[in-house]
Motif scaffolding. Structure first.
Motif, PDB file in Angstrom:
ATOM      1  N   MET B   1       0.862  -1.163  -0.343  1.00 49.67           N
ATOM      2  CA  MET B   1      -0.145  -0.031   0.004  1.00 49.67           C
ATOM      3  C   MET B   1       1.096   1.295   0.403  1.00 49.67           C
ATOM      4  O   MET B   1       1.795   1.172   0.845  1.00 49.67           O
ATOM      5  CB  MET B   1      -0.575  -0.204   1.296  1.00 49.67           C
ATOM      6  N   LEU B   4      -1.527   6.559   2.097  1.00 47.39           N
ATOM      7  CA  LEU B   4      -2.616   6.091   2.931  1.00 47.39           C
ATOM      8  C   LEU B   4      -4.002   7.352   1.839  1.00 47.39           C
ATOM      9  O   LEU B   4      -3.672   8.176   1.841  1.00 47.39           O
ATOM     10  CB  LEU B   4      -3.168   6.785   4.275  1.00 47.39           C
ATOM     11  N   SER B   5      -5.249   6.624   1.318  1.00 46.11           N
ATOM     12  CA  SER B   5      -5.845   7.294   0.486  1.00 46.11           C
ATOM     13  C   SER B   5      -7.224   6.998   0.573  1.00 46.11           C
ATOM     14  O   SER B   5      -7.852   5.845   0.906  1.00 46.11           O
ATOM     15  CB  SER B   5      -5.720   6.701  -0.724  1.00 46.11           C
ATOM     16  N   LEU B   6      -7.630   8.091   1.278  1.00 49.82           N
ATOM     17  CA  LEU B   6      -9.230   7.700   1.658  1.00 49.82           C
ATOM     18  C   LEU B   6     -10.201   8.592   1.356  1.00 49.82           C
ATOM     19  O   LEU B   6     -11.242   8.816   1.055  1.00 49.82           O
ATOM     20  CB  LEU B   6      -8.868   8.390   3.714  1.00 49.82           C
ATOM     21  N   ALA B   7      -9.256   9.467   0.269  1.00 52.74           N
ATOM     22  CA  ALA B   7      -9.905  10.164  -1.311  1.00 52.74           C
ATOM     23  C   ALA B   7     -10.722   9.351  -1.619  1.00 52.74           C
ATOM     24  O   ALA B   7     -10.167   8.974  -3.045  1.00 52.74           O
ATOM     25  CB  ALA B   7      -9.951  11.397  -1.480  1.00 52.74           C
ATOM     26  N   HIS B   8     -12.461   8.074  -1.734  1.00 60.09           N
ATOM     27  CA  HIS B   8     -12.336   7.550  -2.230  1.00 60.09           C
ATOM     28  C   HIS B   8     -12.998   7.498  -3.785  1.00 60.09           C
ATOM     29  O   HIS B   8     -13.344   8.695  -3.990  1.00 60.09           O
ATOM     30  CB  HIS B   8     -13.928   6.456  -1.432  1.00 60.09           C
ATOM     31  N   GLU B   9     -12.355   6.725  -4.901  1.00 65.63           N
ATOM     32  CA  GLU B   9     -13.282   7.138  -6.111  1.00 65.63           C
ATOM     33  C   GLU B   9     -14.461   7.284  -5.938  1.00 65.63           C
ATOM     34  O   GLU B   9     -14.908   6.442  -5.043  1.00 65.63           O
ATOM     35  CB  GLU B   9     -12.836   5.633  -6.833  1.00 65.63           C
ATOM     36  N   PRO B  10     -14.977   7.796  -6.836  1.00 61.66           N
ATOM     37  CA  PRO B  10     -16.655   8.762  -6.578  1.00 61.66           C
ATOM     38  C   PRO B  10     -17.211   6.753  -7.002  1.00 61.66           C
ATOM     39  O   PRO B  10     -17.091   6.408  -7.327  1.00 61.66           O
ATOM     40  CB  PRO B  10     -16.508   8.740  -8.049  1.00 61.66           C
ATOM     41  N   VAL B  11     -17.992   6.662  -5.546  1.00 58.22           N
ATOM     42  CA  VAL B  11     -18.726   5.538  -5.713  1.00 58.22           C
ATOM     43  C   VAL B  11     -20.114   5.033  -7.213  1.00 58.22           C
ATOM     44  O   VAL B  11     -20.094   3.662  -7.319  1.00 58.22           O
ATOM     45  CB  VAL B  11     -19.730   5.592  -4.367  1.00 58.22           C
TER      46      VAL B  11
ATOM     47  N   ASP C 136     -11.910  10.741   3.774  1.00 59.34           N
ATOM     48  CA  ASP C 136     -11.217  11.976   4.129  1.00 59.34           C
ATOM     49  C   ASP C 136     -11.823  13.657   4.728  1.00 59.34           C
ATOM     50  O   ASP C 136     -11.368  14.027   5.966  1.00 59.34           O
ATOM     51  CB  ASP C 136      -9.797  12.740   3.568  1.00 59.34           C
ATOM     52  N   ASN C 214     -20.637   9.453  -3.891  1.00 59.96           N
ATOM     53  CA  ASN C 214     -19.505   9.527  -3.641  1.00 59.96           C
ATOM     54  C   ASN C 214     -18.752   8.494  -2.351  1.00 59.96           C
ATOM     55  O   ASN C 214     -17.623   7.986  -3.626  1.00 59.96           O
ATOM     56  CB  ASN C 214     -19.546  10.783  -4.363  1.00 59.96           C
TER      57      ASN C 214
END
Ligand code: HEA
Ligand code: HEA
Ligand code: CUA
Ligand SMILES: [Cu+2]
Lengths: 284, 197, 624
Positions: B1, B4-11, C136, C214
């Motif tokens: 990894m 740390l990515s928490l800015a997720h892809e648009p669901v 975040d 999203n």
């Protein structure tokens, strides 16, 4: 046990007021029932299931049948309530349902007073014209119409016979007001620019207070009127007096004295209470 | 990894910007629905006044504006198309035309307003003109709200980094088409609803 | 990488969240201004909303104190400060009638638009959404900042009204024309301020919807959202669809009031201002209540979610009927849009409409009753811990039920003929808005304060605050039902000009004394919030042993929120599973793997240790 709320109502003296009070009581009993159900269960659960280190809560996500039941029961209950209420509502406010007036009166709210107009000797209201409306001639009575010459106008004082259907045509000259007769369980906003019809039938003679129930400015609190429910003979006597007073100077309505500039905030000429408002005093 | 990515892809698969724009447009529709609702009610109550006053509006200026706005919607679409293909020259050209159309619309509107004021017609004149100024005024504000980001994108396309954000341009395109659509409602409602004789 | 190109709005935040979320140290790169004032961090914005709403709550509450003084002791000078007030407001320290109407207008306005809505939407929306869905920040952090920064200027504008000629708005928080249309520049300021607040609400609403749809953590389905998030989501939908109609109405009233058009003004009004006429006063009421009835649900629905979560956590039980709860909120939101006419039974609209609105209003009690029964179901067979948050949540249910039931009286149109515009309505307002919304807000504050500030609030002070508020609240507002039944009209400066209201003065005095106590009791909350910030116990990550994602983050969460990757394995309400020793199973824990992880290495020890320490281990393997 729990105290009797109905006793806080001012005395009811109108025919449909009986129904309103009864409906209130029905809802009240219903709500008391629900109140004790919900609070009873709640308090029981709170005590019974309070924290204990030795016990574990019941892992349970719910049950659709129960969910369905407690959706359906209130729905039925409320549907019944709606049907029961609606008849009474139609009786109170539907123009085509409620009775014809034995006496018809026009009422106009004006900051901060109530104007009344009776048809007078000929039993006919004179023609009115909205463009003639002013603080001095709030109804805009057409001076050239003979029917209008004997119309009786009063301010803040209304007389009506007992046990008769009184029909009121209600409107306002400036802002919204609301015609509230607590003892008759009657309330209706007076809307400038349109006429609304309401009625009541008072079953007891006496003097009753009229309040303005819609905020209409700083003098709103003091927009108080009085309604006298008289026996038929007393009422006729009063009516005769008014007509007599009218006869000699019947032309006066049109060229009414000293046209006060109609302003909203300073109708000082007509509202003694406003001075009360100014110095912040109480009326007592 | 890696990190740390928490800015997720648009669901939903729709970008944030576009999703937000759709929601915002729903809101905008309710805004104009409020006005149109009021318009219908008060027109019903003052039908003579409304038809009478509508004749005083300059239909030809409004028609010109309709053409201008529809044209700018078209060039907007073309500029998106060009940017997608990476054709910066055409992208700039069509975007510029859209911007100019926007200004053209506002100029025509200014002419219209000033003739109205010249004839002493204000919101206080009567309720129809109140609606006229209310609706066209808010629409014009929306036009300005579209021109400003367009100009910023246009300017940015000349910087060293250039402007390549198709998604953002598409989002703005959505808005611009909506502004166009509102006008297409406004035009007949205000300018064309009077008896033809 | 990709996110930068496809999600441009987010671009500015990328370097914070993407790469350095674990690195707390980078925060000191921010200047004071960007960190505390023009911050785009949702947690900071939530704090800003908390403090501004708290300030406005105190201001609005102080206005209420003046109102109560006048109603109990009309025409008598206000003690201590009465003589300090300007002559346009008071004479010899006694409030003027005009000033009184300004006060009650401002009280309603400030409480609704500047205290409760910002609490519900601004505070809970910003605080909870990113943390509880495991991301975040918001989808549009800058829009979020703008949404907050519209509030203080709007507040200043509306308060400036007190300074202008003729005073501030005085037509009630409902601002019915023609009264509002013929008013002076205070009313103009009011209209502008509310317009700004509306804009701020819409900006927030758009942001919340986009974020929740999203940015959910991987694995998180919509039906695994905590109730709070569902509630805020649906509230955001109400905001987005309702508020623009208010904005439209405000624009029209602004034109009438400032530019003398006549949307709401009929022909030949006898007033100082002259209008062309042709408009309809009732039209305003339709437009206003089309927004403002849904708005009362904006003011209660988020706390319904909060209370659901608090109840589940402290009963150690799954929420009873999770899906039914979600659908009930949806039903409330939908029905909320078709009941607005119940505020207008006596307005002079066609009484036929009265019948339809009465029926739809009665129907709206059904989803509310589903909620109440499910809450009872939640505490049933629980293992209830009476923390301050829980006490406030229970208080919420009690008072909301009373307030809701009084709504049924008014929903019955014939009864409403009599009680409309009396103190029965005022009692209803405060039971649902203070008793409902505010207790829910208190519950939320006590519940999430540890997460917000990294400190525990003082429980003993909290209990005192709850006790006094609950008792005095009921003593203040319950008797108002009696006033209403007695015919005591609202918005009156001096009720005792009426003979039939004279006997109620004693009751009014009683109410006022309780109200002053209630006002003082709120100082306990203020003290608690500020005292604990400095001297409170340090908060662990998961002080309440709760399941939802915010408790996976450190307290307070750093910029970027989480220090571990978040993946969601289940819904948020798996409390007291029978096959486990611990009575909770958080959303982010994978049941079999995490125990091993804890044993194996220190990589995520901070998180895992916390759970293994309490004997966190499944009794039997579970196939997931
Ligand atoms: C948070 C705010 C909030 C909430 C949630 C509500 C909820 C409700 N309100 Fe209220 N209301 C206001 C805020 C709110 N209101 C305000 C501010 C005003 C005044 C505005 C002004 O004029 O200034 C107002 C005014 C108002 C009026 C206008 C009165 C008038 O001016 O004459 C009416 C009339 O119908 C009404 C009705 C209702 C109803 C039916 C509900 C329902 O949603 C309530 C539903 C809840 C329950 C019913 C209780 C729970 C249910 C049970 C315990 C189960 C029952 C079970 C069985 C019956 C089997 N409200
Ligand atoms: C969330 C909304 C909310 C809240 C919390 C309150 C809180 C209070 N309200 Fe409010 N009220 C409304 C919303 C609210 N109100 C609305 C919408 C109206 C209708 C307005 C209209 O008609 O247009 C209304 C109207 C209204 C009236 C009717 C006015 C009238 O019609 O004439 C009254 C009268 O008693 C009243 C009283 C109170 C009191 C005593 C409190 C108390 O609970 C306040 C408690 C105090 C605080 C929370 C702050 C803490 C105070 C201090 C720190 C100062 C301490 C100082 C001393 C003790 C001297 N309110
Ligand atoms: Cu007239 Cu209040
Ligand atoms: Cu409502």
């Amino acid at each position: 046990m729990f105290f009797d709320w109905m006793k806080w109502f001012p005395e009811n003296v109108s025919t449909f007021g009986v129904g309103v009070d009864a409906l209130f009581e029905v809802i009240y009993l219903l709500c008391i029932g629900i109140f004790f159900l919900v609070f009873g269960l709640g308090i029981y659960f709170i005590i019974k299931y309070r924290f204990s280190p030795t016990r574990k809560a019941y892992h349970y996500h719910g049950n659709n049948l129960i969910e369905f039941t407690w959706t359906l029961l209130p729905t039925l209950l409320f549907a019944g309530l709606g049907v029961y209420s609606d008849g009474m509502w139609e009786d109170a406010k539907y123009k085509n349902v409620f009775p014809k007036g034995d006496l018809e009166v026009e009422v106009l709210g004006q900051t901060y007073l109530w104007n009344y107009r009776y048809a007078g000797a000929d039993g006919q209201f004179g023609k009115t014209d909205r463009s003639l409306m002013s603080a001095a001639n709030p109804f805009g009575i057409d001076p050239n119409d003979p029917f209008g010459k004997d119309d009786i106008t009063t301010v803040n004082q209304m007389h009506a016979p007992v046990n008769k259907n009184i029909r009121i045509h209600l409107s306002s000259v400036d802002v919204l007001h609301s015609y509230f007769l607590p003892n008759m369980r009657l309330k209706q906003d007076a809307v400038p620019g349109s006429w609304v019809d309401i009625w009541y039938n008072a079953t007891k003679t006496g003097k009753y207070e009229l309040a303005c129930a819609e905020l209409c400015g700083s003098g709103h609190y003091a927009m108080r009127g009085e309604v006298f429910i008289d026996s038929q003979t007393d009422f006729d006597k009063w009516m005769d007096q008014q007509m007599m007073a009218k006869m000699p100077k019947s032309t006066q309505v049109a060229n009414a004295p000293a046209p006060v500039t109609p302003t909203v905030d300073t109708t000082a000429t007509t509202v003694p209470q406003d001075s009360v408002a100014q110095n912040g005093g109480s009326a007592r | 990894m890696s990190g740390l990515s928490l800015a997720h892809e648009p669901v939903t698969g729709i970008s944030h910007g576009k999703l937000g724009m759709w929601v915002f447009l729903a809101s905008e529709i309710m805004f104009f629905t409020g006005f149109f609702g009021a318009f219908i009610v008060l027109r019903e109550a003052n039908i003579d006044l409304f038809t009478h006053s509508a004749k005083e509006l300059n239909m030809w200026l409004a028609l010109t504006n309709t053409v201008i706005l529809i044209g700018s919607s078209l060039t907007m679409a073309l500029s998106i198309y060009s940017l997608e293909r990476g054709n910066t020259k055409h992208f700039r050209l069509f975007l510029l035309i859209s911007i100019l159309c926007g200004f053209g619309f506002l100029i025509v509107k200014t002419i219209e307003y000033s003739t109205k004021f010249g004839h002493h017609i204000y919101p206080s004149t009567n309720i129809f003109f109140a609606f006229y100024f209310l609706l066209t005024g808010f629409h014009a504000i929306h036009v300005i709200g579209g021109i400003v980001p367009m100009m910023s994108m246009y300017a940015r396309s000349f910087t060293k980094k250039g402007f390549h954000n198709v998604n953002r341009l598409e989002t703005l395109g959505l808005y611009w088409h909506f502004v166009d659509l509102v006008w297409i409602f406004l035009f007949p409602v205000l300018y064309l609803m009077f008896p033809s004789h | 990488m990709q996110a930068v190109t496809t999600v441009p709005v987010h671009g500015g935040e990328e370097h914070h969240s993407h790469d350095h979320a674990v690195d707390h140290g980078h925060e000191h790169h921010q200047s004071f201004i960007t960190k505390y004032i023009f911050s785009t961090d949702h947690k900071m914005i939530a704090r800003q909303f908390l403090f501004s709403a708290l300030l406005f709550l105190l201001i609005g509450g102080a206005f209420a104190m003046f109102i109560r003084w006048q109603l109990a002791f009309p025409g008598q000078p206000i003690p201590v400060i009465g003589h300090l007030l300007p002559d346009t407001w008071v004479t010899d320290g006694a409030i003027h009638a005009g000033f009184f109407t300004q006060l009650l207008t401002m009280h309603g306005t400030i409480m609704i638009f500047f205290a409760i809505i910002p609490f519900q939407v601004g505070l809970f929306g910003n605080l909870c959404i990113p943390l509880m869905i495991g991301t975040d920040d918001m989808a549009f952090p800058r829009l979020n900042m703008i949404s907050f920064w519209l509030t203080p200027p709007a507040g200043i504008i509306v308060m400036m009204g007190f300074m202008v000629d003729g005073g501030t708005a005085a037509a009630g928080w409902t601002s019915y024309p023609p009264l509002s249309a013929i008013a002076g520049s205070g009313q103009t300021l009011w209209l502008i301020a509310i317009f700004m607040i509306g804009f701020s609400s819409i900006a927030g609403g758009v942001n919340y919807i986009a974020t929740i749809l999203n940015k959910r953590a991987p694995g998180m389905k919509m039906f695994e959202l905590p109730m709070t998030i569902w509630a805020i989501f649906i509230t955001a939908v109400i905001i987005v669809l309702g508020t623009p109609v208010l904005a439209a109405a405000l624009s029209m009233l602004f034109m009438d009031q400032a530019l003398h058009s006549s949307f709401f003004l009929p022909d030949n009004l006898v007033t100082v201002k002259k209008f062309a006429g042709g408009g309809q006063p009732i039209l305003w009421q339709h437009l206003f209540w089309f927004y403002s009835h849904p708005a009362v649900y904006i003011m209660i629905v988020p706390t319904m979610g909060v209370v659901s979560d608090v109840l589940a956590t402290f009963s150690r039980k799954p929420i009873y009927g999770y899906k039914a709860m979600v659908f009930a909120i949806m039903a409330i939101a939908f029905l909320g849009f078709i009941v607005w006419g119940h505020h207008m039974f006596q307005s002079g609209m066609n009484p036929l409409l009265g019948t339809t609105f009465m029926l739809s209003t009665i129907v709206i009690a059904v989803p509310s009753s589903i909620k109440v029964f499910n809450w009872l179901g939640t505490i049933w067979k629980g293992n209830i811990r009476f923390t301050t948050a829980m006490l406030n949540a229970l208080g919420f249910i009690g008072t909301f039920v009373i307030g809701g039931l009084s709504g049924i009286f008014m929903a019955a149109a014939p009864v409403d003929i009599y009680i409309h515009d009396t103190y029965f309505i005022v009692a209803h307002i405060h039971y649902v808005l203070f008793g409902g919304s505010l207790f829910g807000i208190f519950a939320g504050i006590y519940y999430w304060y540890p997460k917000m500030f990294g400190k525990m609030l003082s429980e003993s002070l909290g209990r005192k605050h709850f006790f006094w508020t609950f008792v005095l609240f009921n003593m203040t507002f319950f008797p108002m039902h009696v006033l209403g039944i007695g015919g005591h009209i609202r918005r009156v400066y001096d009720p005792y000009v009426y003979d039939f209201l004279k006997p109620f003065q004693d009751l009014n005095v009683f109410i006022s004394i309780c109200a002053f106590g209630l006002g003082l009791a709120q100082l306990l909350l203020v003290i608690n919030i500020f005292w604990s910030m400095k001297y409170g116990k340090k908060a662990p990550r998961n002080p309440w042993k709760a399941n939802s994602l915010e408790w996976a983050a450190p307290s307070p969460p750093p910029h970027g929120n989480f220090d571990r990757p978040i993946r969601v394995y289940r819904g948020p309400y798996e409390y007291s599973l029978p096959d486990m020793e611990e009575d909770y199973l958080p959303q982010w824990i994978e049941r079999t793997a995490d125990v091993k992880q804890a044993e194996q290495s220190g990589q995520h020890s901070a998180v895992s240790a916390e759970f293994s320490s309490g004997g966190f281990a499944p009794k039997q393997e579970n196939k997931h």
